[in-house]
Design an enzyme around this catalytic site. Structure first.
Site, PDB file in Angstrom:
ATOM      1  N   CYS A 125       0.919  -1.230  -0.124  1.00  0.00           N
ATOM      2  CA  CYS A 125      -0.048   0.156   0.038  1.00  0.00           C
ATOM      3  C   CYS A 125       0.805   1.399   0.011  1.00  0.00           C
ATOM      4  CB  CYS A 125      -0.908  -0.100   1.117  1.00  0.00           C
ATOM      5  SG  CYS A 125      -2.370   1.266   1.042  1.00  0.00           S
ATOM      6  N   ASP A 183      -8.212  -3.871  -7.378  1.00  0.00           N
ATOM      7  CA  ASP A 183      -7.891  -2.521  -6.455  1.00  0.00           C
ATOM      8  C   ASP A 183      -8.181  -1.499  -6.925  1.00  0.00           C
ATOM      9  OD1 ASP A 183      -6.678  -0.806  -4.557  1.00  0.00           O
ATOM     10  OD2 ASP A 183      -4.750  -1.910  -4.868  1.00  0.00           O
ATOM     11  N   HIS A 214      -7.461  -4.668  -3.132  1.00  0.00           N
ATOM     12  CA  HIS A 214      -6.376  -4.055  -2.416  1.00  0.00           C
ATOM     13  C   HIS A 214      -6.166  -4.611  -0.815  1.00  0.00           C
ATOM     14  CE1 HIS A 214      -4.170  -0.435  -1.432  1.00  0.00           C
ATOM     15  NE2 HIS A 214      -4.774  -0.294  -0.151  1.00  0.00           N
TER      16      HIS A 214
END
Length: 245
Positions: A125, A183, A214
């Site tokens: 991330c 995502d 994600h």
């Protein structure tokens, strides 16, 4: 390999940065991986990911990415309050301050008697972005970047010429990008923009798109995909064994 855990407080240009150290118990020198967390800092899933990599014969460092903005030891929850605080920290901290954090981590790796001095970077991330950002440092030989947010959008705090998207030509090591097709944080057009930029920039890269949402690496909650996570650990270990030894 069995591993041990400790921490070190590193002095950076913006203050003390608590950094968690995972390394083999067996004496010797090992290559290092800087493992950059999500916006929540060192949660239990991040700790387990770092331990997983260390067990393959690496010194793994997990810095508190927002050390300037929180008391030492702060861990944010995977809830609305934690997400709001973490995102606020993300928008508040300049990218250039992450660069000086990376330099402090590299310096530590090059001086520690249990490190070989060879350094890689990995992250998820926000941490995937920071792992790529770390690869701009010439001492970082490889980066494994999992669903790296905000590179394609140039939205984190920095002058335009210092945005990560505009610094691909500074990367000398190898970069492995991993993206989840489901995502929403890096949608199809964002991935296409980044892929074309990889081609045009001439960097040494690998590109992998998987059927994942994600945060599919996070082994808490409904997003976790253990089969994909295992594959990513194997790919990361292979990259660092090849480039850091």
């Amino acid at each position: 390999m069995q591993i041990q855990q400790s921490f070190v407080d590193l002095q950076t240009e913006t203050g003390v940065m608590r950094t968690y150290v995972y390394r083999p118990v067996e004496e010797g020198q090992y290559p290092a991986i800087i493992f950059y967390s999500e916006i929540f800092q060192q949660t239990a899933p991040i700790s387990r990911s770092a331990a997983m990599m260390a067990c393959h014969g690496f010194v793994v460092l997990v810095p508190e990415v927002f050390h300037e903005l929180n008391p030492i030891g702060t861990v944010l929850g995977y809830d609305d309050a934690g997400k709001e605080k973490g995102n606020n920290d993300k928008w508040q901290k300049p990218l250039l301050d992450h660069d000086t954090d990376t330099q402090a981590l590299v310096k530590y790796c090059q001086a520690a008697d249990f490190c070989t001095g060879h350094v890689g970077a990995m992250g998820v991330c926000l941490g995937g972005h920071l792992a790529f950002r770390a690869a701009i440092n010439p001492a970082v030989k490889a980066a494994f970047c999992l669903y790296a947010t905000d590179i394609h959008s140039n939205t984190l705090p920095a002058p335009d010429e210092q945005q990560s998207f505009n610094l691909f030509d500074k990367v000398q090591g190898e970069v492995h990008f991993v993206w989840g097709k489901q995502d929403p944080h890096v949608p199809n057009d964002g991935r296409a923009k980044l892929y074309q930029h990889c081609i045009n920039s001439g960097i040494n890269y690998q590109w992998q798109e998987v059927n994942g949402v994600h945060a599919f690496m996070r082994d808490e909650g409904e997003r976790y995909d253990g089969a994909l996570a295992l594959q990513m650990y194997q790919n990361a270990v292979a990259l660092f064994q090849r480039t850091l030894r």
